[in-house]
Write an enzyme that holds these catalytic residues in place. Structure first.
Site, PDB file in Angstrom:
ATOM      1  N   ASN A 147       0.858  -1.197   0.000  1.00  0.00           N
ATOM      2  CA  ASN A 147       0.000   0.000   0.000  1.00  0.00           C
ATOM      3  C   ASN A 147       0.898   1.252   0.000  1.00  0.00           C
ATOM      4  OD1 ASN A 147       1.020  -0.119   2.621  1.00  0.00           O
ATOM      5  ND2 ASN A 147      -0.763   0.897   3.439  1.00  0.00           N
TER       6      ASN A 147
ATOM      7  N   CYS B 196       1.917   3.569   2.092  1.00  0.00           N
ATOM      8  CA  CYS B 196       2.947   3.870   3.118  1.00  0.00           C
ATOM      9  C   CYS B 196       3.771   2.644   3.502  1.00  0.00           C
ATOM     10  CB  CYS B 196       2.286   4.490   4.327  1.00  0.00           C
ATOM     11  SG  CYS B 196       1.445   6.021   3.898  1.00  0.00           S
TER      12      CYS B 196
ATOM     13  N   GLU C 164       3.149  -0.263   4.984  1.00  0.00           N
ATOM     14  CA  GLU C 164       2.926  -1.127   6.154  1.00  0.00           C
ATOM     15  C   GLU C 164       2.102  -2.366   5.817  1.00  0.00           C
ATOM     16  OE1 GLU C 164       1.518   1.740   5.657  1.00  0.00           O
ATOM     17  OE2 GLU C 164      -0.487   1.905   6.497  1.00  0.00           O
TER      18      GLU C 164
HETATM   19  N1  UDP Z   1      -3.713   6.831   3.055  1.00  0.00           N
HETATM   20  C1  UDP Z   1      -4.268   7.400   1.913  1.00  0.00           C
HETATM   21  N2  UDP Z   1      -4.299   8.765   1.792  1.00  0.00           N
HETATM   22  C2  UDP Z   1      -3.813   9.599   2.745  1.00  0.00           C
HETATM   23  C3  UDP Z   1      -3.249   9.034   3.912  1.00  0.00           C
HETATM   24  C4  UDP Z   1      -3.225   7.649   4.033  1.00  0.00           C
HETATM   25  O1  UDP Z   1      -4.711   6.685   1.033  1.00  0.00           O
HETATM   26  O2  UDP Z   1      -3.882  10.846   2.575  1.00  0.00           O
HETATM   27  C5  UDP Z   1      -3.681   5.351   3.212  1.00  0.00           C
HETATM   28  C6  UDP Z   1      -2.325   4.743   2.912  1.00  0.00           C
HETATM   29  O3  UDP Z   1      -2.496   3.451   2.359  1.00  0.00           O
HETATM   30  C7  UDP Z   1      -1.694   4.629   4.272  1.00  0.00           C
HETATM   31  C8  UDP Z   1      -2.900   4.258   5.117  1.00  0.00           C
HETATM   32  O4  UDP Z   1      -3.964   5.013   4.540  1.00  0.00           O
HETATM   33  O5  UDP Z   1      -0.711   3.654   4.282  1.00  0.00           O
HETATM   34  C9  UDP Z   1      -2.793   4.577   6.563  1.00  0.00           C
HETATM   35  O6  UDP Z   1      -2.341   5.906   6.736  1.00  0.00           O
HETATM   36  P1  UDP Z   1      -2.536   6.669   8.112  1.00  0.00           P
HETATM   37  O7  UDP Z   1      -2.306   5.709   9.220  1.00  0.00           O
HETATM   38  O8  UDP Z   1      -1.720   7.914   8.080  1.00  0.00           O
HETATM   39  O9  UDP Z   1      -4.101   7.042   8.044  1.00  0.00           O
HETATM   40  P2  UDP Z   1      -5.129   7.671   9.108  1.00  0.00           P
HETATM   41  O10 UDP Z   1      -6.061   6.572   9.472  1.00  0.00           O
HETATM   42  O11 UDP Z   1      -4.373   8.250  10.263  1.00  0.00           O
HETATM   43  O12 UDP Z   1      -5.822   8.737   8.314  1.00  0.00           O
END
Ligand code: UDP
Length: 565
Positions: A266, A268, A270
């Protein structure tokens, strides 16, 4: 409810329900109720539904746990798509490529991020039989998805995030490694090179390796591994990309090898996912799992943490069933693996509360202690669920008989850590005082309250100290008025040597079946060799990938990284 001003701003901007005129019509309490009710409704017994709805509500409202953004935005609403992470296949034909462009657009509309391997595409210049023309190659199709992403903008809530991956033995690898050196290109993509064991061996021996055309398996050239390795490290040194994805390491941990070989992650990094696979994430706020011991010293509240892990696994497993997908392939695979991604946030704050420096053996030990505990509790819960409902349908008899093919991950928690008002994922604090980039260039100020409290209590607070910290890159290290113990405890990302960053990532990875999102921060004066050193260490220590960022090398990040004051 104990929400900070910054958290409220984030919620208003992106998550609370609005009417057609854009006026907010939902308060945070109603939001958490909406999510809890929608997720608990996956349970068939009404008594259990009601019980869990209440538990889930309290779990989130207390900020002990938050699910990933799409769950917060879409649960109990018409879109109903709850996962943050997806991987879509990219086949070597026009219909397949444009099916993927369409699926990407539909996923982005729901706030999900998409990863792709372009490794199956024939190289630039190869013959296209139907037209007699020449193929335009992987990078050209990345640009198509990039343009489509620009047009969607995820309905104004979230910018579409993509990950583009190419195998190091693809004939177009050199073009790929350079494709983001012009910072105006493929801006909606993070890129990573899929690194094989064969390649790493060739780097060590200073040997050559084969370039293979994927559509016919022909060896079409050879490259000196060290030259390619240097080029990747140089570009990452210059602007943070590409990252590395250790594809063979990832595939050694594949519980469903007869279904697929992993090719991509994905955005980022993880989550390493099979084609059409997705993952819904959720993170436990470790800062909220500290208590005072009998002697008054802060310690981890293991009992409460155990309870939180149990509840989080139940919650995320319910999300699998509550989830709605824009295309049927995604729904089928989601039910097949029932993959969930339980992670953490607030790890750096936990260490500070325990008075343990991030860059210390004790810090690494705490990471291992916390993560192995979470793993054991999560596995137990998933095994118990399997006893009642059976293992995940794609179970091949590899590993323990669990309800979910994967349980653990560490997400960046870019937004949800702001809602919970804690440090993100397993990252150190960026600064003691800093600004965070939310959306559309909005900057919100953050001050580390814990530092001020300690400084006042210990008597080293002064009016000028905050300003000195800002001038000192947000760090208190090296400031003579701060006692050495506290300089160590209040470590910031820039204070921590790259090798400590890598070792911390590896310490967490040991107990995690998916992967860890982490940035290896390097000081501005770091060299290309320092980048290579971090690459080699992360490979040796069993990480599934690595992303470095040299301070000041880039001004605009694709995703929500902190910016400095
Ligand atoms: N992600 C995305 N767009 C964004 C930020 C995150 O698609 O602007 C996706 C991406 O796959 C990332 C995952 O969401 O690996 C998790 O990111 P994060 O934990 O920062 O998300 P949160 O739940 O805090 O918004």
């Amino acid at each position: 409810m104990n929400l900070s001003d910054n958290a409220l701003k984030v919620l208003e901007k992106r998550y609370l329900g609005k009417d057609e005129a854009g006026v907010v019509r939902e308060n945070p309490e109603q939001m958490f109720r909406r999510i809890a009710d929608a997720i608990a409704s996956s349970n068939s017994q009404s008594s259990e539904r009601e019980f869990l709805a209440e538990e889930y509500y309290r779990f989130m409202a207390s900020l002990d746990f938050l699910p990933n953004s799409p769950t917060i935005m879409n649960a109990g609403r018409p879109l109903g798509q709850l996962s943050a992470c997806f991987v879509l296949p990219v086949g070597d034909s026009m219909p397949e490529i444009f099916d993927t462009v369409k699926a990407t657009a539909l996923i982005h509309q729901t706030g999900g991020g998409t990863g792709f391997s372009f490794s199956r595409l024939r190289p630039k210049g190869a013959v296209v039989r139907s037209t007699g023309g020449q193929a335009s190659g992987p990078v050209s199709f990345m640009k198509v998805i990039n343009a489509s992403t620009d047009a969607i903008k995820q309905g104004g809530t979230r910018r579409g995030a993509n990950m583009g991956i190419l195998r190091v033995d693809h004939p177009d690898i050199l073009e790929f490694i350079d494709c983001k050196m012009d910072l105006t290109q493929v801006t909606n993509f993070n890129i990573s090179v899929a690194i094989t064991d064969v390649f790493m061996q060739a780097v060590k021996e200073d040997g050559e390796y084969d370039l293979i055309a994927p559509h016919n398996g022909e060896v079409v050239g050879r490259l000196r591994a060290r030259e390619v390795f240097d080029k990747i490290a140089h570009n990452a040194w210059a602007n943070g990309e590409p990252g590395l994805f250790f594809i063979d390491t990832a595939n050694r941990a594949n519980p469903t090898p007869s279904r697929w070989t992993y090719e991509a992650t994905n955005p980022c990094g993880e989550q390493v996912l099979g084609p059409y696979e997705s993952c819904n994430l959720g993170s436990i706020n470790l800062e909220r799992h500290v208590r005072s011991s009998a002697t008054g010293k802060p310690e981890v509240d293991w009992e409460r943490l155990g309870r939180s892990v149990y509840l989080a696994v139940r919650f995320l497993d319910n999300v699998v069933d509550a989830n709605r997908f824009p295309i049927p392939e995604l729904a089928a695979v989601n039910q097949g693996t029932r993959r969930i991604g339980l992670g953490i946030m607030g790890f750096a704050r936990l260490l500070m509360r325990l008075e343990i420096p991030y860059d210390s053996e004790e810090g690494l030990e705490m990471a291992e202690k916390v993560m192995s505990f979470i793993r054991d509790e999560a596995e137990r819960t998933s095994q118990d669920l399997a006893k009642v409902h059976g293992p995940f349908p794609y179970y091949e008899g590899i590993g323990t008989r669990k309800r979910n093919s994967h349980l653990l991950t560490i997400a960046p928690t870019g937004t949800i850590s702001m809602i919970a008002d804690t440090s993100s994922g397993c990252e150190p604090e960026f600064s003691i005082i800093w600004y965070k980039n939310v959306m559309d260039g909005t900057h919100l100020p953050y001050t580390l309250e814990m530092f001020e409290i300690v400084a006042r209590r210990e008597g080293f607070w002064s009016d000028g100290l905050a300003e000195k910290i800002v001038q000192n890159h947000g760090s208190c290290r090296g400031l003579s008025e701060v006692p050495e113990k506290w300089q160590k405890v209040f470590a910031t990302a820039h204070d921590i040597a790259p090798r400590w960053h890598v070792r911390m990532q590896a310490a967490f990875q040991k107990y995690i079946d998916a992967a860890v999102s982490k940035t290896i921060n390097l000081p501005q004066e770091a060299t290309v060799e320092d980048v290579e050193d971090a690459y080699l260490l992360s490979f040796e220590l069993g990480c599934k990938g690595i992303t470095v960022y040299r301070d000041g090398s880039r001004h605009n990040q694709v995703l929500n990284l902190g910016t400095n004051a």
